[in-house]
Design an enzyme around this catalytic site. Structure first.
Site, PDB file in Angstrom:
ATOM      1  N   LYS B 187       0.845  -1.193   0.000  1.00 29.10           N
ATOM      2  CA  LYS B 187       0.000   0.000   0.000  1.00 29.10           C
ATOM      3  C   LYS B 187       0.879   1.240   0.000  1.00 29.10           C
ATOM      4  CE  LYS B 187      -1.790   2.250   3.053  1.00 29.10           C
ATOM      5  NZ  LYS B 187      -0.835   3.358   3.262  1.00 29.10           N
ATOM      6  N   THR B 198       2.157   6.146   5.273  1.00 29.64           N
ATOM      7  CA  THR B 198       2.621   4.809   5.631  1.00 29.64           C
ATOM      8  C   THR B 198       2.786   3.927   4.405  1.00 29.64           C
ATOM      9  OG1 THR B 198       1.865   4.705   7.895  1.00 29.64           O
ATOM     10  CG2 THR B 198       1.921   2.638   6.701  1.00 29.64           C
ATOM     11  N   ASN B 406      -4.248  17.247   1.250  1.00 30.19           N
ATOM     12  CA  ASN B 406      -3.674  17.031   2.574  1.00 30.19           C
ATOM     13  C   ASN B 406      -3.888  18.174   3.555  1.00 30.19           C
ATOM     14  OD1 ASN B 406      -2.261  14.400   2.544  1.00 30.19           O
ATOM     15  ND2 ASN B 406      -1.359  15.305   0.715  1.00 30.19           N
TER      16      ASN B 406
END
Lengths: 409, 409
Positions: B187, B198, B406
């Protein structure tokens, strides 16, 4: 701040200092055919001592390399020339020759001895200087040199690139019935044209200060001001801070007189800090102005690493832009500075409101953090509780406007 | 790439590897009431050796700390559980207890021995895990475990956060008439939810490989793949790469058999590189995909510093977004890595077209660079001509879309 020091912010700039003549002219450095102030000349008929701090980038523009030679020569200094619109960086031997020619022409235009001037450039990288334009501009500036606030204003405007306004400040204090003046002008960390985040600052004083001490004062002031700001983490090929002291007040600042030295240091500190704040506040398309206080670090270096990791994190900066009190991103950024941070020891505050205490979220305060980060200016204090060292950083958000502004020339 | 290795890209994911059962379920980790795959379970009834690479961030999420304990125990491994939607980071002792409970429940749901599972989480920081939901989800996943491509697809989707698509690849090669399979799912480095960058990757193989050698293979593959990508320079509290080998092929990979080891290493390398490319290519609101080749550095560390300074420079990234071949910004960024770069030695190429040779601009090629940087993918080669070391970095642009995406949760 000592009550003895009077601050004039903004001020006319370097023309405020007795004995300094200034000029600002337009010579089309950008070769666009448009009239725009782009050349500043500063001249003290009385010889000065000088101090300088320069970029630590491996790639140094030609004027930086030349100025480092001038400073190392130890000769008396009489002034400097600055152009905006072209950085004279990555221009090879031609760039070095052009920087030297600018020096010589400026000395001649002012009527100063050879080897007594500095030169600074800011603007596009990788383009040869349009020397025909500069020759005319320097000659015109030489004729225009005077002690008027008109020319001093023009000089403060001529050094700008993407800045939205000139940046000047003057401080004064009285010693033995005589007035010591310290004035500065600067230009911003906003990208140039929009190629570079060059930071330039010029400080002049009528105090008399021997060179080694003057350099020491400038290094200390720089560490507490220009070294503590970030807009985008990029460090330019041209960054330069110069400080000239012509001694015309008749007052000598020396190590032996601790009280006077301390006042003088504070006056220079104030000028540098005010200019640094103006530079950050005028960063390109900046909407937030965040004071980061890192405390309790094991060493000053560790504190600075943590501050810069946070202040330059895209995720942190975009969350500030969005007025999002996203302390998770702050913790993540602090963690990847890898200074041996211990999560369970960390206290984090937005202004005075705790977000984390001993690493535990204080969710009851969420509404308060949210309110704080909607403000244009706020502070974040991160206490690592690992030692006594700290670092303060003035940082900004990252806006969609910044990206749009910088996406092309 | 060896002809002996067959690549299946994309692939069904870990279910491709004989002996591995998978499941993907929806258990509302985000507590939004919406049905979304967010829990993956992977189980090998045959005991595996395992290798792991974890974030070096000082702030490590609870599952990372727990997994490091599991790996250090040296016990046989049977599988792992992964959730998206909550990172279980900055959650204190409750977070550690929750991570351990997820392990135990997963082992029980699969019917595996105690201490034989890993746990990974990705998502928001600083929020306690919704354990009631996870308990149900893990039990459901245990019942769903099978060798179908349906469940394997679901697992590959369940680990995603802001990714736009699942990321899987399988490689196979034949040794002594038996097929060795190496499959991976990953991912993205796109921010999560949009809180964190992440990166998670899970690799499974039916080769038999002793633990120390398996760890060595993973570290080498990681250095050549995941360690060579950047979207925003942020490093997450949860980054994890796991490699499990169940040995069901009956073929043992060992140092003594250099040819087999080399094939196996290459198969793992390909899986890691393909996943890394997918992660960068799927970075949040990325519009450009730039391969940076740093060559001629004095040391590998210096090469990496230069690559990261360029790949993470806001000015460089915004210029890529704007399709602007702004080599001045590249030089500036390379310079502030401060590895002792010498401007006059630098060669710079866009694809194969020189932009600088021995530090001198090759302006005659300007039209060619401009054309190259309008492409979605291109390469930049920077030869410092100071030594023999190099570093390759896959980097991306910085778009207004990234900032918008973001700026808040």
């Amino acid at each position: 701040m000592s009550d003895a020091i009077q601050v004039n912010d903004p001020s006319p700039g370097l023309g405020d200092v007795p004995g300094f003549l200034t000029a600002g002219t337009a010579c089309d450095v950008r070769n666009t055919g448009k009239e725009r102030l782009d050349l500043a000349l500063v001249y003290s008929p009385t010889a000065c001592t000088a101090a300088g701090v320069f970029t630590t980038n491996d790639v140094k523009a030609a004027p930086v390399l030349v100025d480092q030679e001038v400073l190392a020569s130890g000769k008396p200094i009489h002034g400097f020339v600055v152009n905006s619109g072209n950085a004279n960086a990555c221009t090879g031997t031609q760039g070095m020759a052009d920087a030297r020619e600018m020096l010589t022409l400026s000395e001649q235009a002012a009527g100063a001895p050879s080897g007594s001037f500095f030169v600074c450039s800011t603007g596009r990288i990788g383009r040869v200087m349009p020397m025909a334009n500069l020759r005319k501009g320097i000659a015109n500036a030489g004729s225009a040199l005077d002690s008027s606030t008109t020319q001093s204003d023009k000089a403060a405007n001529a050094i700008l690139t993407s800045d939205t306004k000139p940046k000047t400040v003057t401080t004064r204090f009285v010693w033995q019935s005589k007035t010591i003046t310290v004035s500065g002008m600067g230009k911003g960390a906003g990208m140039i044209e929009p190629n570079m985040a060059t930071m330039l600052a010029f400080i002049a004083t009528n105090a008399s200060v021997a060179q080694p001490l003057l350099q020491q004062v400038l290094i200390a002031a720089n560490a507490r001001s220009f070294n503590g700001i970030t807009v985008d983490g990029d460090m330019s090929t041209n960054d330069t801070v110069l400080l000239l002291a012509n001694g015309m007040s008749g007052i000598e600042v020396a190590s032996e007189n601790a009280e006077l030295l301390s006042l003088f240091q504070e006056a220079v500190d104030i000028v540098c800090r005010k200019l640094a704040e103006k530079i950050v506040g005028d960063g390109e398309r900046v909407t937030k102005f965040v004071r980061l206080f890192i405390k309790g670090a094991p060493t000053p270096t560790a504190a600075e690493k943590v501050a810069r990791a946070i202040g330059n994190s895209l995720l942190v900066k975009t969350s500030w832009f969005g007025s999002d009190p996203n302390w998770g991103r702050l913790m993540d950024a602090a963690g990847y500075a890898r200074i041996g941070l211990i999560e369970e020891k960390i206290d984090l505050f937005y202004n005075d409101v705790p977000a984390l205490l001993q690493g535990m979220p204080q969710d009851a305060n969420l509404a308060q953090w949210k309110s704080i980060v909607t403000q244009k200016e706020f502070s974040i204090t991160l206490n690592l509780n690992l030692g006594e060292a700290g670092f303060d950083l003035l940082a900004t958000d990252l806006s969609t406007g910044y990206v749009d502004f910088n996406k092309s020339e």
